[in-house]
Write an enzyme that holds these catalytic residues in place. Structure first.
Site, short mmCIF file in Angstrom:
data_model
loop_
_atom_site.label_atom_id
_atom_site.label_comp_id
_atom_site.label_asym_id
_atom_site.label_seq_id
_atom_site.Cartn_x
_atom_site.Cartn_y
_atom_site.Cartn_z
CG ASP A 175 51.62 56.14 32.79
OD1 ASP A 175 51.15 55.14 32.22
OD2 ASP A 175 52.34 56.07 33.80
CG ASP A 177 48.20 52.21 35.95
OD1 ASP A 177 47.03 52.00 36.30
OD2 ASP A 177 48.86 51.42 35.23
#
Length: 305
Positions: A175, A177
């Site tokens: 991911d 963020d």
């Protein structure tokens, strides 16, 4: 020549019965050439009488005939169907109707053009099917990116699996963020960065001014100069050292669409992006064991930045 399996379209009135083969093996076909003829059962809609007491008999199925036309050019290599055979939708999806020899399968396209032969894939005719449909799988998240056919996608998938198996690697999806970067839109961060840059500029100006003098000062004079500089020197923000690797960009929010018309966009927002601590070590330690891909739930514009 490329061997291409051709499947019956899902739009036919299944189940169908093959009545005859129109294009025999070794024959050349073009778009619109009849490949086969078939029959199917059609049930007319029930007709209603204006008299509520009258009961109309249920409609009887009718036997109708139609034909299937080629949507690409080539030479018929072999048929996998025979006259009299009954075909269901499930069978049509699983088994190709025939094998076609083509000069180009148009299996890889970009911006409406075939990447192999350069043909315009957007040309339409009375058939109503463009060659764009032959490569309907997007390889990137970019709407203008390359597309491939289902067969080409399967080949790429198999090649990728073989490559990973040989390298003894797995696929790791990371991911963006809070795993790769920290992101914020807090304007305070922008103020801190501005203070830090102002401090750096002030220090550079002072160093240039001292170098321009070219004179050797006595210790007392140097002490006095240092004291006077300290009085006029701006104070550096204590967060400046940790903000030096922060990237900054402006991004306007995507305008929502209401009733087919885009609404007024809001003002662009400043984004501040900082790599997670230890990111370089993290990526280096995992690259030997994994093929890594970055994923985000953010907008396309944010991901591209």
């Amino acid at each position: 020549m490329t061997t291409t399996p051709i499947y019956l379209p899902e739009s036919l009135q299944y189940p169908i019965v093959i009545t005859s083969i129109a294009a025999q093996p070794s024959s050349t076909v073009a778009r619109g050439t009849k490949l086969l003829h078939y029959s199917f059962e059609y049930t007319p809609r029930r007709t209603y009488s204006p008299d509520p007491t009258a009961k109309a008999p249920p409609p009887k199925p009718e036997k109708r005939f139609s034909s299937w036309e080629a949507t690409s050019d080539g030479v018929v290599k072999e048929w996998h169907l025979r006259p009299g055979q009954r075909i269901t939708l499930k069978e049509a999806k699983e088994t190709p109707a025939l094998t076609l020899l083509e000069e180009c399968p148009h299996s890889m396209q970009i911006a409406g053009l075939c990447t192999q032969c350069g043909k315009d894939m957007t040309i339409t005719d009375y058939i109503g099917i463009t060659d764009e449909s032959r490569a309907g799988i997007r390889m990137t998240h970019d709407a203008a990116g390359p597309t491939v056919s289902a067969n080409e996608a399967r080949r790429i998938e198999q090649d990728t699996a073989d490559k990973l198996r040989t390298a003894r690697k797995l696929i790791l999806i990371v991911d963006l963020d809070q795993t790769i970067v920290h992101a914020t839109v807090d304007p305070t961060v922008g103020e801190w960065i501005a203070q830090g840059k102002a401090y750096e500029n002030r220090m550079a100006e002072k160093a240039a001014a001292k170098a321009a003098k070219g004179a050797v000062l006595s210790k007392d004079e140097d002490d006095d100069d240092t004291a006077s500089d300290s009085d006029s020197e701006i104070e550096v923000n204590p967060n400046w050292e940790t903000l030096k690797d922060v990237a900054q960009f402006k991004l306007a929010p995507e305008a929502p669409v209401r009733r087919g018309k885009p609404m007024v966009r809001e003002e662009p927002c400043d984004y501040y992006i900082k790599p997670r601590p230890g990111l370089s070590t993290f990526l280096t330690s995992l690259k030997e064991k994994y093929e890594m891909h970055v994923y985000t739930m953010g907008t396309r514009a944010y991901a591209l930045q």
